[in-house]
Design a protein around this motif. Sequence first.
Motif, PDB file in Angstrom:
ATOM      1  N   HIS A 173       0.841  -1.215   0.000  1.00 41.07           N
ATOM      2  CA  HIS A 173       0.000   0.000   0.000  1.00 41.07           C
ATOM      3  C   HIS A 173       0.866   1.251   0.000  1.00 41.07           C
ATOM      4  O   HIS A 173       0.607   2.197  -0.773  1.00 41.07           O
ATOM      5  CB  HIS A 173      -0.900  -0.012   1.232  1.00 41.07           C
ATOM      6  N   SER A 233     -15.751  -0.471 -12.235  1.00 40.18           N
ATOM      7  CA  SER A 233     -15.107  -0.316 -10.923  1.00 40.18           C
ATOM      8  C   SER A 233     -15.811   0.759 -10.109  1.00 40.18           C
ATOM      9  O   SER A 233     -16.065   0.593  -8.905  1.00 40.18           O
ATOM     10  CB  SER A 233     -13.627   0.036 -11.092  1.00 40.18           C
ATOM     11  N   ILE A 257     -13.563  -2.911  -4.085  1.00 35.08           N
ATOM     12  CA  ILE A 257     -12.823  -2.762  -5.336  1.00 35.08           C
ATOM     13  C   ILE A 257     -12.860  -4.091  -6.085  1.00 35.08           C
ATOM     14  O   ILE A 257     -12.531  -5.129  -5.517  1.00 35.08           O
ATOM     15  CB  ILE A 257     -11.360  -2.363  -5.062  1.00 35.08           C
ATOM     16  N   SER A 283       2.381   2.224  -3.289  1.00 36.41           N
ATOM     17  CA  SER A 283       1.487   2.729  -4.340  1.00 36.41           C
ATOM     18  C   SER A 283       1.563   4.243  -4.429  1.00 36.41           C
ATOM     19  O   SER A 283       1.062   4.840  -5.381  1.00 36.41           O
ATOM     20  CB  SER A 283       0.047   2.286  -4.068  1.00 36.41           C
ATOM     21  N   GLU A 326      -5.396  -2.806 -12.839  1.00 40.39           N
ATOM     22  CA  GLU A 326      -5.600  -2.438 -11.444  1.00 40.39           C
ATOM     23  C   GLU A 326      -5.362  -0.938 -11.240  1.00 40.39           C
ATOM     24  O   GLU A 326      -6.077  -0.281 -10.472  1.00 40.39           O
ATOM     25  CB  GLU A 326      -4.679  -3.248 -10.544  1.00 40.39           C
ATOM     26  N   THR A 327      -4.350  -0.403 -11.932  1.00 41.30           N
ATOM     27  CA  THR A 327      -4.101   1.040 -11.870  1.00 41.30           C
ATOM     28  C   THR A 327      -5.344   1.812 -12.294  1.00 41.30           C
ATOM     29  O   THR A 327      -5.770   2.761 -11.628  1.00 41.30           O
ATOM     30  CB  THR A 327      -2.921   1.412 -12.779  1.00 41.30           C
ATOM     31  N   SER A 380      -8.496   0.726 -12.474  1.00 41.27           N
ATOM     32  CA  SER A 380      -9.612   0.471 -11.564  1.00 41.27           C
ATOM     33  C   SER A 380      -9.533   1.367 -10.337  1.00 41.27           C
ATOM     34  O   SER A 380     -10.510   2.030  -9.953  1.00 41.27           O
ATOM     35  CB  SER A 380      -9.614  -1.003 -11.148  1.00 41.27           C
ATOM     36  N   ARG A 381      -8.365   1.408  -9.717  1.00 39.04           N
ATOM     37  CA  ARG A 381      -8.192   2.218  -8.498  1.00 39.04           C
ATOM     38  C   ARG A 381      -8.253   3.713  -8.809  1.00 39.04           C
ATOM     39  O   ARG A 381      -8.813   4.498  -8.026  1.00 39.04           O
ATOM     40  CB  ARG A 381      -6.872   1.857  -7.828  1.00 39.04           C
ATOM     41  N   TYR A 396     -17.979   0.051  -6.721  1.00 39.48           N
ATOM     42  CA  TYR A 396     -17.564   0.731  -5.491  1.00 39.48           C
ATOM     43  C   TYR A 396     -18.714   1.558  -4.917  1.00 39.48           C
ATOM     44  O   TYR A 396     -18.925   1.577  -3.697  1.00 39.48           O
ATOM     45  CB  TYR A 396     -16.363   1.625  -5.765  1.00 39.48           C
TER      46      TYR A 396
END
Length: 483
Positions: free
Chosen positions: A197, A322, A332, A200, A373-374, A376-377, A326
């Motif tokens: 975490h 996503s 997520i 990131s 994932e990048t 999505s977040r 959420y």
Amino acid sequence: MRFNTHTIMIPIVYLITASAFTTNAGPPKNIREPAVSGMFYPGSADELKKVVDGFLKAAKLKEVNGRILAVIAPHAGYTYSGQVAAEAFAQLKGKPIDTYVIVGPSHRIAFDGISVYPKGHYKTPLGLVEIDAKLARDIIDMDEMIRFYSPAHAREHAIEVELPFIQRINEKAKIVPMVVGSQSSKAIQVLKNVFTHILSREDTVLVMSVDLSHYHPYNEAVKLDKAGLAAVEKLDAKEFAEKVNAKETEVDNPAGIMAMLMATKSLGGQAFLLKYANSGDVTGDKSAVVGYSAVMVVLPPKEEIKLNDASREELLKIARSSIEEYLDSGSIPKSKPQNSELLKNSGAFVTLEKAGNLRGCIGYIQPIMPLYETVSRAAIAAATQDTRFTPVSKEELKQIKIDISVLSPLKRIEDVSEIEVGKHGLIIRKRGYSGLLLPQVATEEGWDRMTFLQHTCLKAGLPTDAWKENADIYVFTADVFSE
């Protein structure tokens, strides 16, 4: 019970005080006063500056191609390990780092858990170092094993001795002090999750405060230390665990090192041994020595990803779904993409527009996660965490258009004439401030090169001419597409 990637139970024989790990130890003082000033390092500010600057000047810099994720540095008295520590911290000087998460063992208090100092300041003769309170709270909230336990910090030197180096390389630095009391299998996994975490955040680095073998004859110590460092250089958690189990190596924070190896390897890091020495190399007494190392873990730049139409379409679907999931459940999505190129690590930004106006824009600069994932977040963050706007509602999402910018690796430039308006995005970093503008912004606004530079400075909270002196300027390209 053996020490491996699943289980670890190492007795910490050097602890001298036992205490339960509780959550009601009281709030921290605003300022954590120095505990080992005048003992482990000079107590005079002028003398401390002189000593630390001398160590840093003597350090041998290694060319860094990529982002530094973590360093290992020792925490003994400066007479013994100061130069080794400087080899690690010198690599961090001038890098775009705002927060240093310092992870050390507990030497004086036995407790079961991980203690994070949540707010306020640590103090040295050089002044105050601010705690990054937001990141500290984020870490504490990640697992019930993590709490603030004030006795773990009160006299602990493993965090404190690293601070003067950080203060001399970055006067605006923030820190998060973490003291590891538990060496259990759960602690390893919790720390691994925390480190992933932390990393990131492109402006954050891990500082692992670690000493190696203790009080063995010189040749035996070298053998023990080199065995462990060989595994560290390969980021091989399994080999490291096997060597600790077999008593073929020693460190004073095995859980922390295990977690760091696992987290940085999963991100694609590469480790480099910068320097190894022990106390016998300094004092000449080789009968019973303590080992020290400086290690750097770097995330190499990734090749630019050029997406095909199918991958672009899938990424846009991932971004929208996503946000939808959420907003519905607070979770997520974890599903993997169909297109394999989306599994490659890449930086990306997600921009939300409503009726032609900006509604949110957040992203990741460095390629620390798979692209899907990048995105999505970043999509979730753009919809719910962009502080310029209120969070997007489920009803409003239908009116929002999603743009995605997949970033190339950053390239630092020395001459602003290298900037190509319409092709390059800009990042400007100076004195702890940082600003980024995507390539399409200059085109949409009709800016020339100078105006682009000025507005990037303003985005960083700097004067418009701050780019002209002592600023780090980076360019990047982006593959931009939208719904």
